[in-house]
Design a protein around this motif. Structure first.
Motif, short mmCIF file in Angstrom:
data_model
loop_
_atom_site.label_atom_id
_atom_site.label_comp_id
_atom_site.label_asym_id
_atom_site.label_seq_id
_atom_site.Cartn_x
_atom_site.Cartn_y
_atom_site.Cartn_z
N TYR A 1 0.81 -1.22 0.00
CA TYR A 1 0.00 0.00 0.00
C TYR A 1 0.84 1.27 0.00
O TYR A 1 1.94 1.30 0.57
N PRO B 1 1.59 5.34 0.89
CA PRO B 1 1.41 6.14 2.12
C PRO B 1 0.01 6.71 2.24
O PRO B 1 -0.52 6.83 3.35
N VAL C 1 -2.50 4.30 3.91
CA VAL C 1 -2.32 4.03 5.34
C VAL C 1 -2.28 5.30 6.18
O VAL C 1 -1.95 5.24 7.37
N LEU D 1 1.42 0.98 12.14
CA LEU D 1 2.26 0.89 10.95
C LEU D 1 3.55 0.13 11.26
O LEU D 1 3.99 -0.73 10.49
N GLU D 2 4.13 0.45 12.40
CA GLU D 2 5.39 -0.19 12.78
C GLU D 2 5.19 -1.65 13.14
O GLU D 2 6.04 -2.50 12.84
N PHE E 1 3.31 -3.57 9.48
CA PHE E 1 3.76 -3.31 8.12
C PHE E 1 5.27 -3.28 8.04
O PHE E 1 5.95 -2.93 9.01
N ASN E 2 5.77 -3.62 6.88
CA ASN E 2 7.19 -3.47 6.58
C ASN E 2 7.34 -2.36 5.54
O ASN E 2 6.73 -2.42 4.47
N ARG E 3 8.13 -1.36 5.87
CA ARG E 3 8.37 -0.24 4.95
C ARG E 3 9.28 -0.71 3.81
O ARG E 3 10.32 -1.33 4.04
N GLN E 4 8.86 -0.40 2.58
CA GLN E 4 9.62 -0.79 1.41
C GLN E 4 10.55 0.34 0.96
O GLN E 4 10.36 1.52 1.31
N ASP F 1 6.46 2.52 -0.04
CA ASP F 1 5.19 1.85 0.23
C ASP F 1 5.29 0.99 1.49
O ASP F 1 6.38 0.79 2.03
N TYR F 2 4.13 0.49 1.92
CA TYR F 2 4.06 -0.34 3.12
C TYR F 2 3.44 -1.69 2.77
O TYR F 2 2.39 -1.74 2.13
N GLN F 3 4.08 -2.77 3.22
CA GLN F 3 3.52 -4.10 2.99
C GLN F 3 3.14 -4.75 4.31
O GLN F 3 3.92 -4.78 5.26
#
Length: 282
Positions: free
Chosen positions: A161, A163, A166, A174-175, A178-181, A185-187
């Motif tokens: 996804y 920013p 989310v 988020l932390e 999700f894993n920040r790419q 983006d966030y997965q």
């Protein structure tokens, strides 16, 4: 250089009637530019050359592949995490308490998100249950998410996804989930992605929906605004049949089941208004 195919007013009306019969979605005249643009894209992609050639092929194609590609092109998917959050709060503070009090056995709580779009809604439900519902450690929950668009379902399964999608989520979630790419983006982590079962469903197709029964809660937000009165009533009947007695459905803030069907009872909780299948109904 090939000439761009032309879509006449008669073509638009003919296509609109066909698409409505297949999906229940009605395009009024204000959507003419949007429909024409998507039609031209599909005509060019299939090398049909003209609307007439494309339409004949579309109507008589046995595989249904092009119809699905067209549906994918015509459906609008606009959503984000924790959209209309007051309903999620109602889910964990009121609705689930009612559902669990009625459960006579250890059967799972079943929740259906339809349409799922790119997954923000069903994943939001999963996150809300994990973060804010104590019963998640006592009850099994099945999360089913469906959409008519096969492309958007693949996106949902990836759980990747922007920013913008989310932006409503607290930083701690988020932390945590999700894993920040590198792209920004966030997965979603695997555990959350695997907690939702995605499936393709056309709400207007009886063979598609016949297996969807025994749900305790349904989220169908901002879909019925694209339907006319007849399609809305058909959708309401489908959801009524899909719910257990006492089951509840959440609609979008601008939608009202009371104006569509008399089958449901209005429930006014502190956080939200939802619609309930009567306990005595079967």
């Amino acid at each position: 250089m090939s000439q761009t195919p032309a879509i006449t007013k008669d073509d638009f009306v003919k296509f609109r009637e066909f698409f409505y019969r297949k999906t229940g979605i009605h395009f009024d005249d204000s959507k003419r530019y949007f429909v024409d643009k998507r039609l031209i894209e599909r005509i060019e992609a299939t090398d049909a050359g003209s609307f007439r050639n494309y339409f004949v092929s579309l109507r008589f194609q046995t595989s249904g592949d092009e119809l699905q590609s067209l549906v994918n092109a015509m459906t609008v998917n606009e959503t984000y995490f924790f959209r209309e959050e007051y309903q999620l709060k109602c889910l964990v503070t009121d609705m689930l308490d009612e559902v669990t009090r009625r459960k006579r056995d250890s059967s799972p709580i079943r929740i259906w998100s339809m349409p799922s779009s790119s997954g923000e809604e069903p994943y939001s439900i999963a996150l809300y249950l994990l973060e804010y519902w104590k019963g998640i450690y006592e009850w099994d929950v099945e999360l089913i998410a469906s959409d008519i668009d096969t492309n958007i379902l693949e996106r949902a399964r990836r759980g990747l996804y922007s920013p913008r999608s989310v932006h409503n989520l607290p930083a701690k979630l988020l932390e945590k989930y999700f894993n920040r790419q590198k792209t920004g983006d966030y997965q979603l982590i695997d555990d959350i992605r695997q907690s939702v079962e995605f499936s393709r469903v056309n709400l207007m197709n009886a063979s598609d929906v016949k297996a969807y029964k025994g749900f305790d809660i349904i989220f169908c937000r901002n879909l019925l605004i694209y339907f006319d009165d007849l399609s809305r009533r058909q959708a309401a009947d489908t959801f009524f049949d899909a719910l257990n007695p006492g089951g509840m459905i959440c609609l979008g803030h601008s939608e009202s089941m009371s104006r569509i069907s008399s089958l449901f009872q209005v429930r006014k909780f502190p956080e939200a208004i939802v619609y309930q299948k009567p306990l005595e109904a079967r």
